[in-house]
Design a protein around this motif. Structure first.
Motif, PDB file in Angstrom:
ATOM      1  N   GLU A 128      -2.775  -2.413 -11.467  1.00 46.77           N
ATOM      2  CA  GLU A 128      -1.886  -3.461 -11.957  1.00 46.77           C
ATOM      3  C   GLU A 128      -0.562  -3.407 -11.197  1.00 46.77           C
ATOM      4  O   GLU A 128      -0.154  -2.354 -10.719  1.00 46.77           O
ATOM      5  CB  GLU A 128      -1.623  -3.273 -13.451  1.00 46.77           C
ATOM      6  N   VAL A 129       0.098  -4.561 -11.089  1.00 43.14           N
ATOM      7  CA  VAL A 129       1.351  -4.661 -10.355  1.00 43.14           C
ATOM      8  C   VAL A 129       2.507  -4.877 -11.337  1.00 43.14           C
ATOM      9  O   VAL A 129       2.410  -5.680 -12.264  1.00 43.14           O
ATOM     10  CB  VAL A 129       1.303  -5.827  -9.344  1.00 43.14           C
ATOM     11  N   ILE A 130       3.581  -4.129 -11.105  1.00 44.40           N
ATOM     12  CA  ILE A 130       4.798  -4.242 -11.898  1.00 44.40           C
ATOM     13  C   ILE A 130       5.944  -4.452 -10.911  1.00 44.40           C
ATOM     14  O   ILE A 130       6.073  -3.688  -9.955  1.00 44.40           O
ATOM     15  CB  ILE A 130       5.041  -2.951 -12.713  1.00 44.40           C
ATOM     16  N   VAL A 131       6.741  -5.479 -11.124  1.00 42.21           N
ATOM     17  CA  VAL A 131       7.887  -5.735 -10.257  1.00 42.21           C
ATOM     18  C   VAL A 131       9.154  -5.538 -11.083  1.00 42.21           C
ATOM     19  O   VAL A 131       9.305  -6.129 -12.158  1.00 42.21           O
ATOM     20  CB  VAL A 131       7.841  -7.154  -9.653  1.00 42.21           C
ATOM     21  N   GLU A 161       8.078  -3.107  -6.051  1.00 41.81           N
ATOM     22  CA  GLU A 161       6.760  -3.508  -6.527  1.00 41.81           C
ATOM     23  C   GLU A 161       5.970  -2.230  -6.721  1.00 41.81           C
ATOM     24  O   GLU A 161       5.736  -1.489  -5.764  1.00 41.81           O
ATOM     25  CB  GLU A 161       6.072  -4.420  -5.524  1.00 41.81           C
ATOM     26  N   LEU A 162       5.604  -1.968  -7.960  1.00 44.07           N
ATOM     27  CA  LEU A 162       4.880  -0.751  -8.302  1.00 44.07           C
ATOM     28  C   LEU A 162       3.414  -1.078  -8.521  1.00 44.07           C
ATOM     29  O   LEU A 162       3.085  -2.147  -9.042  1.00 44.07           O
ATOM     30  CB  LEU A 162       5.452  -0.139  -9.584  1.00 44.07           C
ATOM     31  N   HIS A 163       2.562  -0.163  -8.122  1.00 48.54           N
ATOM     32  CA  HIS A 163       1.131  -0.288  -8.385  1.00 48.54           C
ATOM     33  C   HIS A 163       0.745   0.904  -9.236  1.00 48.54           C
ATOM     34  O   HIS A 163       0.975   2.047  -8.843  1.00 48.54           O
ATOM     35  CB  HIS A 163       0.345  -0.293  -7.073  1.00 48.54           C
ATOM     36  N   ASN A 164       0.175   0.644 -10.412  1.00 49.98           N
ATOM     37  CA  ASN A 164      -0.236   1.767 -11.250  1.00 49.98           C
ATOM     38  C   ASN A 164      -1.657   2.190 -10.900  1.00 49.98           C
ATOM     39  O   ASN A 164      -2.327   1.570 -10.069  1.00 49.98           O
ATOM     40  CB  ASN A 164      -0.043   1.458 -12.743  1.00 49.98           C
TER      41      ASN A 164
END
Length: 139
Positions: free
Chosen positions: A54-57, A47-50
């Motif tokens: 925003e969240v990117i999985v 799970e990435l947080h920019n």
């Protein structure tokens, strides 16, 4: 389906580059716009947080330490695409022993935008990412 590919020669050996970028959860070590990566699914996903919150999985779909590449899919993101699959790969540069070529490719189906707009979005992300990697390695 659309696709894009960006590559960049960076000032480090392929082994040094892979040591930095080869860990699936290492993006915060070299990509300033991804300050946080949280392992999910026993490390198989992240799970990435920019920087915008925003969240990117993403899920790892393939990995080769010997060939220095990994492939991942996006499970959830604020991007106008579906079916996203990307590979990050490190190549030797035979004519430059202290350098490596890093290639970032992706293919995806645009969702609400044209093929060109989707490709332009990811070309920009990959280009900025490889520029950040070059900057990190040039230190």
């Amino acid at each position: 389906m659309a696709s894009t590919s960006v590559s960049r020669v960076v000032p480090a050996t392929p082994e040094q580059v892979w040591e930095l970028i080869g860990g699936f959860h290492s993006l915060p070590d070299w990509l300033p716009y991804i300050p946080e990566s949280t392992p999910l699914e026993g490390g198989r996903a992240r799970e990435l947080h920019n920087a915008d919150g925003e969240v990117i999985v993403e899920r790892m779909e393939g990995f080769s330490n010997r060939e220095r590449h990994y492939t991942y899919s996006i499970l959830r993101a604020p991007f106008p695409v579906r079916g996203y699959l990307s590979t990050l790969r490190v190549h030797d540069v035979p004519s430059e022993p202290g350098a490596a070529e890093v290639e970032w490719t992706g293919r995806f189906t645009p969702d609400g935008v044209s093929d060109e707009e989707a490709a332009e979005l990811f070309t920009g992300i990959y280009r900025e990412g490889l520029e950040a990697l070059h900057h990190t390695l040039a230190g």
